[in-house]
Design a protein around this motif. Structure first.
Motif, short mmCIF file in Angstrom:
data_model
loop_
_atom_site.label_atom_id
_atom_site.label_comp_id
_atom_site.label_asym_id
_atom_site.label_seq_id
_atom_site.Cartn_x
_atom_site.Cartn_y
_atom_site.Cartn_z
N LEU A 101 0.64 48.56 11.80
CA LEU A 101 -0.31 47.83 10.68
C LEU A 101 -1.52 47.30 11.64
N ASP A 102 -2.71 47.43 11.26
CA ASP A 102 -3.95 47.02 12.20
C ASP A 102 -4.09 45.72 11.71
N ALA A 103 -4.62 44.76 12.49
CA ALA A 103 -4.84 43.37 12.06
C ALA A 103 -5.63 43.20 10.88
N TYR B 199 -15.56 47.73 1.81
CA TYR B 199 -16.61 47.18 2.78
C TYR B 199 -17.67 46.39 1.69
N LEU B 200 -17.78 45.30 2.41
CA LEU B 200 -18.62 44.16 1.66
C LEU B 200 -18.06 43.86 0.42
N ASP C 261 -9.78 46.26 5.16
CA ASP C 261 -11.04 45.34 4.92
C ASP C 261 -10.99 44.40 6.00
N ASN C 262 -12.22 44.97 6.78
CA ASN C 262 -12.72 44.23 7.88
C ASN C 262 -13.75 43.17 7.65
N ILE D 19 -10.04 36.08 12.45
CA ILE D 19 -10.41 36.04 11.29
C ILE D 19 -9.60 36.98 10.33
N HIS D 20 -8.65 37.78 11.05
CA HIS D 20 -7.97 38.70 10.09
C HIS D 20 -6.43 38.37 10.13
N ILE D 21 -5.78 37.70 11.17
CA ILE D 21 -4.66 37.75 11.55
C ILE D 21 -3.53 37.22 10.46
#
Length: 307
Positions: A86-88, A122-123, A174-175, A19-21
């Motif tokens: 860097l996080d995904a 968030y949202l 932004d998860n 969903i992020h990569i």
């Protein structure tokens, strides 16, 4: 006009990040001449999506974040001067991309680490209040001048030589996963955080050496560690989570973040902290009930061993 890329290797840890990569890789490609993904054997489309880009893809069994990142540093054949973590679910603003591109080649030799401002969403809401912005995190450092802390929680890069500075602009967290996913993730975090606090309370292993008093006023990493280990950990279990939430939400104006902020601050500032305390109480109860020491209780409860 093509962006001039800096002498940077970006390391991204992944597990089921389809969903992020793509968003993450596209952002990293704007500044770095090498991207290394270290995957924990994802069973979704992470590899298929990542493989569409010019990246190096590795896989390694996951133990914890600190261990996995150090494995990446040791095994990805880094040949650039700089490394960036860097996080995904993160990406760069255009302003930060320009700042890195322009400033990095001009830095004096004694600069070994660079802090960025973390901007959290968030949202689709930028969480500006409650002490959540700006969070300054050291994410870019000279490869030979930094090591990863080996901790169960809140691991950070420690600069071993030279000075660190802060850049002006932001990167974004932004998860896009659901609240159900977030709760499950933080339940796992809570176990590790409970162990970390028991470690401090009972002196189970080497004490934290990251509390550099000179840095507490300069960046949020040191302030957060100081707050947790020196102030928060000394307060009453369970009640301290409520006090912390009230402080964040009212004194630090978290209520100005709207309904999205209420959800975020309540879950992250109260529910999560309350869950950590509940797990601490459970582990202590287990030790008392079974007549075992706290280290054995931690292992029985969580499967983690304290070295």
């Amino acid at each position: 006009m093509n962006q001039i890329k800096a002498d940077i290797s970006v390391i991204i840890l992944t597990y089921n990040e389809e969903i992020h990569i793509e968003r993450c890789i596209k952002s990293a490609l704007k500044i770095a001449n090498r991207i290394c993904i270290v995957d924990s054997f994802s069973n979704d489309n992470t590899f298929l999506i990542a493989n569409q880009f010019k990246i190096d893809f590795y896989q390694n069994k996951f133990i914890n974040q600190a261990n996995q990142f150090q494995w990446a540093l040791n095994n990805c054949n880094i040949n650039t001067e700089w490394v960036l973590k860097l996080d995904a679910d993160e990406y760069f603003t255009d302003d930060l991309i320009n700042e890195i591109t322009i400033k990095l080649p001009l830095l004096p030799d004694n600069i070994s680490g660079i802090y960025f401002n973390l901007r959290q969403y968030y949202l689709d809401k930028w969480i500006k209040f409650g002490g959540r912005y700006p969070l300054r995190l050291l994410r870019l450092w000279k490869f030979t001048k930094g090591i990863m802390e080996q901790r169960l929680m809140d691991e950070h890069i420690k600069i071993t030589e030279g000075e660190s500075i802060s850049f002006k602009h932001d990167f974004i967290h932004d998860n896009l996963n659901t609240l159900t996913w977030m709760i499950s993730k933080h339940n796992n975090y809570a176990i590790r955080e409970a162990i970390a606090q028991l470690n401090e309370e009972f002196n189970l292993s080497v004490k934290d050496e990251f509390l550099d008093k000179k840095q507490i006023l300069k960046n949020s990493t040191h302030r957060t560690r100081f707050f947790k280990n020196v102030i928060y950990s000394k307060r009453l279990l369970l009640f301290r989570s409520l006090l912390y939430f009230l402080y964040r939400y009212f004194i630090l104006f978290g209520f100005l973040d709207g309904k999205e902020g209420l959800i975020y601050h309540f879950l992250q500032g109260f529910w999560y902290r309350f869950l950590v305390d509940a797990k601490i109480i459970e582990i202590k109860h287990l030790a008392l009930k079974k007549g075992i020491n706290i280290m054995q209780a931690i292992e029985d409860y969580s499967g983690y061993k304290i070295n």
